[in-house]
Write a protein that holds these residues in place. Structure first.
Motif, short mmCIF file in Angstrom:
data_model
loop_
_atom_site.label_atom_id
_atom_site.label_comp_id
_atom_site.label_asym_id
_atom_site.label_seq_id
_atom_site.Cartn_x
_atom_site.Cartn_y
_atom_site.Cartn_z
N GLY A 54 0.80 -1.22 0.00
CA GLY A 54 0.00 0.00 0.00
C GLY A 54 0.83 1.27 0.00
N GLU A 55 0.20 2.34 0.53
CA GLU A 55 0.82 3.65 0.42
C GLU A 55 2.17 3.72 1.13
N ILE A 56 2.34 3.04 2.27
CA ILE A 56 3.61 3.17 2.99
C ILE A 56 4.73 2.46 2.24
N ALA A 57 4.41 1.36 1.57
CA ALA A 57 5.44 0.68 0.76
C ALA A 57 5.91 1.62 -0.34
N LEU A 58 4.97 2.29 -0.98
CA LEU A 58 5.32 3.24 -2.04
C LEU A 58 6.13 4.42 -1.46
N ARG A 59 5.73 4.88 -0.30
CA ARG A 59 6.44 5.98 0.38
C ARG A 59 7.92 5.61 0.61
N ILE A 60 8.15 4.38 1.05
CA ILE A 60 9.51 3.91 1.33
C ILE A 60 10.29 3.77 0.02
N ILE A 61 9.63 3.25 -1.01
CA ILE A 61 10.28 3.10 -2.32
C ILE A 61 10.71 4.47 -2.85
N ARG A 62 9.86 5.47 -2.68
CA ARG A 62 10.21 6.82 -3.14
C ARG A 62 11.47 7.34 -2.46
N ALA A 63 11.54 7.14 -1.14
CA ALA A 63 12.74 7.59 -0.40
C ALA A 63 13.98 6.88 -0.93
N CYS A 64 13.86 5.57 -1.15
CA CYS A 64 15.01 4.79 -1.64
C CYS A 64 15.45 5.30 -3.01
N LYS A 65 14.49 5.53 -3.91
CA LYS A 65 14.83 6.01 -5.25
C LYS A 65 15.66 7.28 -5.17
N GLU A 66 15.22 8.21 -4.31
CA GLU A 66 15.93 9.48 -4.21
C GLU A 66 17.32 9.30 -3.60
N MET A 67 17.52 8.19 -2.91
CA MET A 67 18.83 7.91 -2.31
C MET A 67 19.64 6.94 -3.16
N ALA A 68 19.16 6.64 -4.35
CA ALA A 68 19.83 5.71 -5.28
C ALA A 68 20.00 4.32 -4.67
N ILE A 69 19.00 3.89 -3.90
CA ILE A 69 19.00 2.54 -3.32
C ILE A 69 17.96 1.72 -4.09
N ALA A 70 18.36 0.53 -4.54
CA ALA A 70 17.41 -0.33 -5.25
C ALA A 70 16.39 -0.90 -4.26
N THR A 71 15.19 -1.19 -4.77
CA THR A 71 14.11 -1.66 -3.89
C THR A 71 13.53 -2.99 -4.36
N VAL A 72 13.12 -3.77 -3.40
CA VAL A 72 12.38 -5.01 -3.69
C VAL A 72 11.02 -4.91 -3.00
N ALA A 73 9.96 -5.02 -3.79
CA ALA A 73 8.60 -5.07 -3.23
C ALA A 73 8.23 -6.52 -3.00
N ILE A 74 7.54 -6.77 -1.88
CA ILE A 74 6.90 -8.07 -1.70
C ILE A 74 5.40 -7.84 -1.87
N TYR A 75 4.71 -8.86 -2.33
CA TYR A 75 3.26 -8.69 -2.46
C TYR A 75 2.54 -10.02 -2.34
N SER A 76 1.28 -9.94 -1.95
CA SER A 76 0.44 -11.14 -1.90
C SER A 76 -0.28 -11.24 -3.23
N GLU A 77 -0.89 -12.39 -3.47
CA GLU A 77 -1.53 -12.66 -4.76
C GLU A 77 -2.56 -11.59 -5.16
N VAL A 78 -3.22 -10.97 -4.17
CA VAL A 78 -4.24 -9.96 -4.52
C VAL A 78 -3.66 -8.55 -4.69
N ASP A 79 -2.35 -8.39 -4.46
CA ASP A 79 -1.73 -7.06 -4.53
C ASP A 79 -0.86 -6.87 -5.77
N ARG A 80 -0.96 -7.82 -6.70
CA ARG A 80 -0.11 -7.77 -7.89
C ARG A 80 -0.21 -6.44 -8.63
N GLU A 81 -1.40 -5.84 -8.62
CA GLU A 81 -1.63 -4.61 -9.40
C GLU A 81 -1.44 -3.33 -8.58
#
Ligand code: MV4
Length: 455
Positions: free
Chosen positions: A11-38
């Motif tokens: 959800g939103e907090i995962a995206l929030r963390i990904i945004r911070a990582c992008k700006e710090m040039a850190i690669a990110t790995v998302a985990i998701y459940s079967e219903v969160d693919r999209e």
């Protein structure tokens, strides 16, 4: 700096963390459940990995699957976000013993602040005001009766392993005490796996005000002012604002200092929140400490200019805080409205389903943190937060005007949301006055006292 971080949330907090990582040039790995693919957190991460079916216990709450995902993808650190495993000391332990940096406080600090009775004693040691009550967990109704003679009624019985408003019983008179004590212990045992309870004087219609803390791994610690979270319903916050509309500069300073003393005493590291209750006379008391990033962190970011998620990552990487307390400036006023897919007309029942149109507000001073979009289907399995609308302006009145304007622009079709409810709240005279307390929403919707404080 870390080169790759696993985001152990959705959800939103995962995206929030990904945004911070992008700006710090850190690669990110998302985990998701079967219903969160999209979900957008999956789309915006550099890599993603499905960790299981929809039920949280088989996905976002399963430490083994998450650690395995971090191993497979070669991550160095794990950010837990909020909820799920964010305050699980055993998960933090597992991360560290598997060689991953847990982006949060040390496991032993999570553990000690998770014991709410121990946390109170720690704060008392530090000279932080605590609510009068039992110094330790209470073992018997006789012991409870003894305490009642010292503090009087009404009292509240709380689960030592509880928190966040779950597992509390109100006691109005000695006649009720025995029954309520036994019920509280049984509920605590089944909800939290421990029957231990402690007792406090009940503070009627308190305000809930919390202080944001940042502590590095070198003993430096600062606070970033307060958030007023008194606008809530059944322990779900609806609106948060910073600064609190009714705190005098003197109280603010005393509160910040108390929060720092307490967090130091606890050996705190990384981002955390000291929660306080304020009574009608303006006295404040420590309530509990949250050892995670919180949903409402953006209001603090807006008035301080800090990026709290980046700070969490830098601290976890062993860096020193970049500034002293004297260099923290609070500027302007920020308000957050939580937009939930719920129907306020149907007692705030969750309303999952397909979002058919989604238009987010914009313009100066407006921020929207969301993982949703037109065509996104909200799964029924998780909480109903779909967006956080945050505004920042020079003062409270302008922030309220900006929030009203932004709510007008926010279009969500296909599901019911709390947007209309927020619109009416932002017209209510008690909200506008700033003199609301935690009983305000219940009073507004003509409900009885907070139902989870059972009488
Ligand atoms: C209290 C209280 C009154 N007196 N403790 C609710 C959340 C949980 N962390 C503790 N809570 C409360 N503890 C004493 N001694 C009233 C509440 C409470 C509350 C606190 C903060 C925000 C909203 C609340 C709603 C109902 C009750």
């Amino acid at each position: 700096m870390f080169t790759k971080i696993l985001v152990a949330n959705r959800g939103e907090i995962a995206l929030r963390i990904i945004r911070a990582c992008k700006e710090m040039a850190i690669a990110t790995v998302a985990i998701y459940s079967e219903v969160d693919r999209e979900s957008l957190h999956v789309r915006f991460a550099d890599e993603d990995i499905c960790i299981g079916p929809a039920p949280s216990t088989q996905s976002y709450l399963d430490p083994k699957r998450i650690i395995a995902a971090a191993e497979i993808t070669g991550c160095e650190a794990i950010h837990p976000g909020y909820g799920f495993l964010a305050e699980s000391a055993s998960f933090a332990d597992m991360c560290e013993s598997s060689g991953f940096k847990f982006i949060g406080p040390p496991p032993e600090v999570i553990r000690s602040m998770g014991d709410k009775s121990l946390a109170k004693r720690t704060m008392q040691e530090a000279g932080v005001p605590i609510i009068p009550g039992s110094d330790e967990v209470v073992q018997s109704p006789e012991e409870a009766l003894e305490i009642s003679e010292a503090i009087g009624y009404p009292m509240i019985i709380k689960a030592a392993a509880g928190g966040g408003g779950r597992g509390m019983r109100l006691v109005q008179s000695p006649e009720e005490l025995g029954q309520q004590f036994e019920t509280a212990r049984m509920e605590a045992a089944s909800a939290f796996g421990s029957p231990e309870v402690y007792i406090e004087k009940f503070i009627e219609r308190p305000r809930h005000i919390e202080v944001q803390i940042l502590a590095d791994e070198h003993g430096n610690i600062i606070h970033l002012g307060e958030r007023d979270c008194s606008i809530q319903r059944r322990h779900q916050k609806l609106i948060e604002e910073s600064p609190s509309p009714t705190l005098s500069p003197d109280k603010r300073e005393a509160l910040g200092k108390a929060a720092l003393r307490g967090a130091k005493e606890a050996g705190y590291r990384n981002a955390g929140t000291m929660e306080f209750l304020f009574d009608r006379h303006g006295n404040f008391y420590f309530m509990e400490m949250n050892t995670r990033i919180q949903v409402e962190h953006p209001v603090t970011e807006e008035v301080t200019g800090f990026d709290l998620v980046k700070e969490q990552i830098r601290i976890a990487n062993g860096e020193k805080l970049g500034c002293l307390q004297s260099q923290v400036n609070l500027c302007g006023h920020a308000i957050e409205c939580r937009i939930n897919a719920e129907d306020p007309e149907k007692n705030f029942a969750p309303h999952p389903g397909l979002i058919t149109s989604f238009h987010v507000p914009g313009g100066s001073g407006v921020r929207v943190d969301t993982h949703a979009y037109a065509g996104y289907r909200i799964p029924p399995n998780y909480d109903s937060l779909i967006a956080k609308l945050i505004v920042k302006a020079q003062n409270r009145q302008e922030a309220i005007q900006k929030m009203r304007r932004a709510l007008e622009e926010f279009i969500v079709e296909g599901v019911s949301t709390t947007i209309p409810f927020h619109k009416s709240l932002l017209q209510d005279s008690l909200f506008l006055s700033g003199h609301y307390d935690t009983a305000y929403i219940e009073a507004l919707s003509l409900e009885k006292l907070a139902p989870s404080v059972k009488t």
